[in-house]
Design an enzyme around this catalytic site. Structure first.
Site, PDB file in Angstrom:
ATOM      1  N   TYR A 107       2.418   3.734  -9.308  1.00 12.99           N
ATOM      2  CA  TYR A 107       1.084   3.194  -9.015  1.00 12.99           C
ATOM      3  C   TYR A 107       0.746   3.372  -7.541  1.00 12.99           C
ATOM      4  O   TYR A 107      -0.327   3.865  -7.182  1.00 12.99           O
ATOM      5  CB  TYR A 107       1.028   1.726  -9.401  1.00 12.99           C
ATOM      6  CG  TYR A 107      -0.216   1.023  -8.905  1.00 12.99           C
ATOM      7  CD1 TYR A 107      -1.462   1.336  -9.446  1.00 12.99           C
ATOM      8  CD2 TYR A 107      -0.151   0.059  -7.904  1.00 12.99           C
ATOM      9  CE1 TYR A 107      -2.610   0.698  -8.992  1.00 12.99           C
ATOM     10  CE2 TYR A 107      -1.289  -0.578  -7.450  1.00 12.99           C
ATOM     11  CZ  TYR A 107      -2.517  -0.251  -7.995  1.00 12.99           C
ATOM     12  OH  TYR A 107      -3.650  -0.876  -7.536  1.00 12.99           O
TER      13      TYR A 107
ATOM     14  N   SER B 152      -4.821   0.322  -2.368  1.00  9.37           N
ATOM     15  CA  SER B 152      -4.013  -0.856  -2.676  1.00  9.37           C
ATOM     16  C   SER B 152      -3.019  -1.136  -1.558  1.00  9.37           C
ATOM     17  O   SER B 152      -2.545  -0.208  -0.887  1.00  9.37           O
ATOM     18  CB  SER B 152      -3.241  -0.635  -3.981  1.00  9.37           C
ATOM     19  OG  SER B 152      -2.274  -1.636  -4.194  1.00  9.37           O
TER      20      SER B 152
END
Length: 346
Positions: free
Chosen positions: A157, A132
């Protein structure tokens, strides 16, 4: 790509990117085994609708399981023996990770570890997995380059995605498993996630609700259309990562290795102001937005901007969908599919 007789695993096959990748592979004649647990992080009807489209293909089979289940994951690898794996299953969302950290540990760390073990023991030719843009964290040197260090995540995350890259490198080094990590930048498009800005804003504007605009609108994102993302994944899949002959431990490149390991940015290489996105949605819907300006949220960043040079060198990648066109295509899907078929039961 060169088709394989063995199936390709696509984890997260009922998710946004997973379903799109699986559909492209199936259209190319490749057998696909989709894996998903159909969790309720967002509206399960959307996941079920994506999955129903895949189930119409004769080359598709589906396994419902949680990848954090070690025995079940080992079993599915043993039964199907995939040639390649596209690992897109994960607990997504920066803000959600602040309230529900345990789900990120289970899915993104334990689940990924079980996938690595399946690939190791199954002799998988190439593991392509989702990282990501969030891993860039506190970095502010734009555009974000894969050669930068990413040691300062600002959300759990992001930390789990950085951990995935480290875990993948360890397996690549120890077992010569070819691995390619893809740092996705704000992916949007038809069948997209309802927790992301394009869907959230479109839905709110259509129904006359105010939209929350964080950092008082002073935000930029490298919005990347789903078709461009799928192009990158499918192009990389048959090209296993290889050791970089120029890599040296005296001056280590974080994006390559003397192991078969690569990291790539997958973005549009064109950061857009958040207010421009809102304007494109207003134009596509023919409706004006009611803006609720908010301060920056914890775990968020002001701007993202992908340098895709290494991806372009590897597979001649060039994003081809400008934001205005992509938003228009999403808005058409939202009206004709989401409102017309999926959300009509509300």
């Amino acid at each position: 790509m060169t088709f394989t007789k063995a199936p390709i695993f696509v984890t997260g096959a009922a998710g946004f990117i997973g379903a799109a990748v699986a559909e492209r592979l199936l259209a190319m004649g490749q057998a696909v085994v989709g894996i998903d647990d159909l969790n309720a992080y967002y509206d399960v009807r959307l996941k079920e609708a994506r999955l129903a489209r895949l189930m119409s293909h004769p080359g598709f089979s589906f396994e419902r399981l949680t990848l954090a289940d070690r025995a079940a994951t080992a079993d599915v690898f043993a039964r199907h023996r995939p040639s390649h794996v596209v690992h897109l299953a994960a607990q997504a969302g920066v803000r959600y990770s602040i309230e529900h950290p345990e789900t990120y540990i289970d899915s993104n760390l334990v689940g990924f570890g079980n996938v690595l073990e399946g690939c190791r023991h199954g002799g998988v030719a190439h593991l392509v997995y989702a990282s990501s843009s969030s891993v860039y964290g506190a970095n502010t040197d734009l555009p974000f380059r894969v050669e930068q260090t990413v040691d300062h995540p600002i959300s759990l995350y992001a930390a789990t995605k950085k951990a995935n890259e480290l875990m993948a490198h360890a397996y690549s080094h120890l077992y010569r498993l070819p691995v390619s990590g893809l740092r996705f930048f704000t992916v949007y498009g038809p069948w997209g996630r309802p927790d992301m800005a394009v869907f959230l804003f479109t839905d709110a504007i259509w129904h006359g609700r105010p939209i929350k605009v964080f950092n008082n609108g002073d935000m930029q994102r490298d919005f990347t259309f789903i078709d461009d993302v799928v192009d990158a994944v499918v192009a990389l899949l048959p090209r296993p990562a290889t050791p970089d002959p120029a890599w040296t431990g005296a001056d280590p490149d974080p994006a390559t290795s003397n192991a078969p390991y690569r990291i790539y940015n997958v973005g549009n290489h064109s950061p857009e102001p958040l207010m421009a996105l809102i304007g494109h949605i207003e134009e596509a819907l023919g409706r004006k937005a009611e803006l609720d300006f908010q301060p920056m949220q914890a775990g968020d960043v002001q701007a993202t901007f992908a340098d895709v040079t290494s991806l372009a060198q590897a597979v001649d990648f060039a994003p081809r969908t400008p934001l205005k066109e992509g938003v228009a295509r999403f808005a058409t899907w939202y009206r004709e599919v989401w409102l017309g078929q999926i959300a009509k039961d509300n």
